[in-house]
Design an enzyme around this catalytic site. Structure first.
Site, PDB file in Angstrom:
ATOM      1  N   SER A 171      20.780  21.260  -0.081  1.00 61.69           N
ATOM      2  CA  SER A 171      20.718  22.297  -1.106  1.00 61.69           C
ATOM      3  C   SER A 171      20.614  23.712  -0.552  1.00 61.69           C
ATOM      4  O   SER A 171      20.941  24.659  -1.247  1.00 61.69           O
ATOM      5  CB  SER A 171      19.574  22.009  -2.078  1.00 61.69           C
ATOM      6  OG  SER A 171      18.365  21.823  -1.383  1.00 61.69           O
ATOM      7  N   HIS A 204      23.809  18.257  -5.966  1.00 66.41           N
ATOM      8  CA  HIS A 204      24.809  19.334  -5.885  1.00 66.41           C
ATOM      9  C   HIS A 204      26.235  18.824  -5.765  1.00 66.41           C
ATOM     10  O   HIS A 204      27.168  19.617  -5.691  1.00 66.41           O
ATOM     11  CB  HIS A 204      24.497  20.255  -4.701  1.00 66.41           C
ATOM     12  CG  HIS A 204      23.176  20.934  -4.827  1.00 66.41           C
ATOM     13  ND1 HIS A 204      22.998  22.082  -5.561  1.00 66.41           N
ATOM     14  CD2 HIS A 204      21.954  20.605  -4.361  1.00 66.41           C
ATOM     15  CE1 HIS A 204      21.728  22.445  -5.517  1.00 66.41           C
ATOM     16  NE2 HIS A 204      21.071  21.553  -4.801  1.00 66.41           N
ATOM     17  N   LYS A 209      22.480  21.236 -12.917  1.00 65.95           N
ATOM     18  CA  LYS A 209      23.330  22.020 -12.022  1.00 65.95           C
ATOM     19  C   LYS A 209      24.760  22.042 -12.586  1.00 65.95           C
ATOM     20  O   LYS A 209      24.975  22.673 -13.591  1.00 65.95           O
ATOM     21  CB  LYS A 209      23.189  21.499 -10.605  1.00 65.95           C
ATOM     22  CG  LYS A 209      21.798  21.907 -10.111  1.00 65.95           C
ATOM     23  CD  LYS A 209      21.266  21.247  -8.904  1.00 65.95           C
ATOM     24  CE  LYS A 209      19.884  21.822  -8.628  1.00 65.95           C
ATOM     25  NZ  LYS A 209      18.994  20.912  -7.961  1.00 65.95           N
TER      26      LYS A 209
HETATM   27  C1  LIG Z   1      17.595  20.777  -7.813  1.00 66.31           C
HETATM   28  C2  LIG Z   1      17.390  19.574  -7.001  1.00 66.31           C
HETATM   29  C3  LIG Z   1      16.475  18.591  -7.404  1.00 66.31           C
HETATM   30  C4  LIG Z   1      15.552  18.785  -8.561  1.00 66.31           C
HETATM   31  O1  LIG Z   1      16.198  18.605  -9.777  1.00 66.31           O
HETATM   32  P1  LIG Z   1      15.524  19.191 -11.086  1.00 66.31           P
HETATM   33  O2  LIG Z   1      16.208  18.510 -12.192  1.00 66.31           O
HETATM   34  O3  LIG Z   1      15.774  20.671 -11.042  1.00 66.31           O
HETATM   35  O4  LIG Z   1      14.060  18.890 -11.009  1.00 66.31           O
HETATM   36  C5  LIG Z   1      16.406  17.441  -6.657  1.00 66.31           C
HETATM   37  N1  LIG Z   1      17.156  17.267  -5.549  1.00 66.31           N
HETATM   38  C6  LIG Z   1      18.017  18.207  -5.111  1.00 66.31           C
HETATM   39  C7  LIG Z   1      18.810  17.970  -3.877  1.00 66.31           C
HETATM   40  C8  LIG Z   1      18.141  19.400  -5.821  1.00 66.31           C
HETATM   41  O5  LIG Z   1      18.957  20.334  -5.374  1.00 66.31           O
END
Ligand SMILES: *Cc1c(COP(=O)(O)O)cnc(C)c1O
Length: 395
Positions: free
Chosen positions: A185, A213, A245
């Protein structure tokens, strides 16, 4: 006795002195290429809404329709009375989307990761993770009762070694989980999934991949890293995705076998002891899944913009890391300098996130430029020009 506030203030002051203090900017518009931040109109390069779906009219309409029928709140956890027909339908569609037998909705990705790792491991088990995995995966390791080991970023020989050392000293019933981000990320690079699957296979470990992602973005049909590398449920038995996302909504899911999903329903504490997502969020997500197919131009445009950004940054000697994903990190290293550059950019109407330790390792502070399908080539060209000046001038 020192007052609680004075004690807290000490740690806060230290963080400020180290240029690590974080402050929230106030968003006064929807997500999109053009945003209003702290009273200023700018081009947003710091959202994970990669396909530009968070403010899509069709998602908004679905959300409103569902609200008319189901109200705003879900009222209870899934096991009590909060599991609506919309949630059920979305779970089936997520299973089809990922090519897995079943999928289970979680309220956030953080909870999906912590709850899944905890439900799948116990004392005597072994959890092995990449050091740069998302904080929620690492926290899952820390909160589990299992032995937890990390290997340096993408250092697969070390991962292999950790798993083989433990094999020789333990009984054959010990369970092993090998856990990785699909797309990292903060670096935007891809895990070498086929090699990880081989290692997992050799040591009888279960591969768990968090593709927060990758979904919507990677693979010819946006099915994420599993499609990109063509990997089956046998090779990746535990697949995690988030909905906040590229899908533009909120929430998360785990996809896998029937036994995996039933295990999480029975034993996943972050699944059981929390209120279900609002049904309207699930309704909007169902539409997002169809748009990933029907508006595939969004993904194609995004990949075009990614290539355009990489080529332009290299031409201008901007220290961008290699990345085929919408996450484009520009390595600045110095904590104070990265803040200076991001303020300079904001002053010129570009909103770019500055990421510092402890979110990234010490000495690797960076700008995290996030591209999205609503951007145009000209947005990127102007950002690159301004960025080249900023990198030269901010010391
Ligand atoms: C954003 C993210 C999360 C967390 O997800 P949320 O729904 O925002 O709690 C978990 N793992 C990765 C790799 C992320 O980028």
């Amino acid at each position: 006795m020192v007052s609680p506030d004075r004690e807290l203030q000490f740690a806060l002051d230290t963080r400020r002195e180290n240029s690590l203090y974080r402050q929230r900017k106030i968003l006064q518009s929807a997500q999109g290429a053009q945003v209003q931040v702290d009273g200023q109109a700018c081009i947003g390069f710091s959202s994970n809404d990669y396909l530009g779906l968070a403010n899509h009219p069709v998602l908004i309409a679905a959300f409103q329709d569902a609200t008319n029928k189901y109200g705003v709140g879900s009222g209870a956890s899934h096991l009590v009375s909060g599991h609506s027909a919309i949630h059920q339908a979305l779970e089936q569609e997520l299973a089809e989307f990922t090519g897995r037998p079943r999928a289970l909705l979680f309220s956030t990705g953080y909870m999906a990761n912590v709850g899944t790792i905890r439900a799948l491991s116990d004392s005597g088990d072994l959890i092995v993770q990449d050091q740069l995995n998302h904080a929620s995966l690492l926290d899952g390791g820390f909160l589990s009762r299992a032995e937890f080991q990390r290997y340096p970023h993408q250092d697969l020989p070390t991962a292999d070694q950790i798993l083989s050392t433990s094999t020789s000293t333990s009984t054959s019933t010990k369970r092993k989980l090998l856990v990785t981000d699909g797309v990292f990320s903060m670096d935007g690079d891809l895990a070498d999934r086929p090699a990880l699957a081989d290692i997992a296979d050799r040591h009888d470990a279960w591969l768990m991949v968090d593709d927060a992602h990758g979904f919507g973005v990677l693979g010819a049909n946006g099915r994420g890293i599993a499609e990109h590398f063509d990997m089956s449920v046998e090779q990746v038995p535990v697949l995690i995705g988030t909905l906040g996302k590229a899908f533009g909504t909120f929430g998360a899911f785990v996809a896998g076998s029937d036994a995996l999903i039933e295990t999480l329903i029975q034993f996943g504490r972050t699944y059981i002891y929390t209120t279900a997502l609002p049904p309207a969020v699930a309704a909007a997500t169902r539409v997002a899944l169809t748009l990933v197919d029907s508006e595939s131009w969004r993904r194609q445009k995004l990949h075009h913009l990614i290539a355009h950004f990489q080529a332009g940054a290299r031409q201008l000697d901007i220290p961008v890391l290699e990345s085929v994903t919408p996450i484009q990190p520009v390595l600045i290293r110095d904590d104070e300098k990265v803040m200076g550059i991001s303020e300079y950019l904001l002053d010129k109407s570009f909103w770019v996130g500055a990421i510092r330790p402890p979110t990234v390792p010490r000495g690797s502070a960076r700008l995290r430029i996030a591209l999205n399908a609503e951007h145009d080539e000209s947005d990127i060209d102007r950002l690159l020009d301004t960025l080249a000046t900023a990198v030269r001038e901010c010391r």
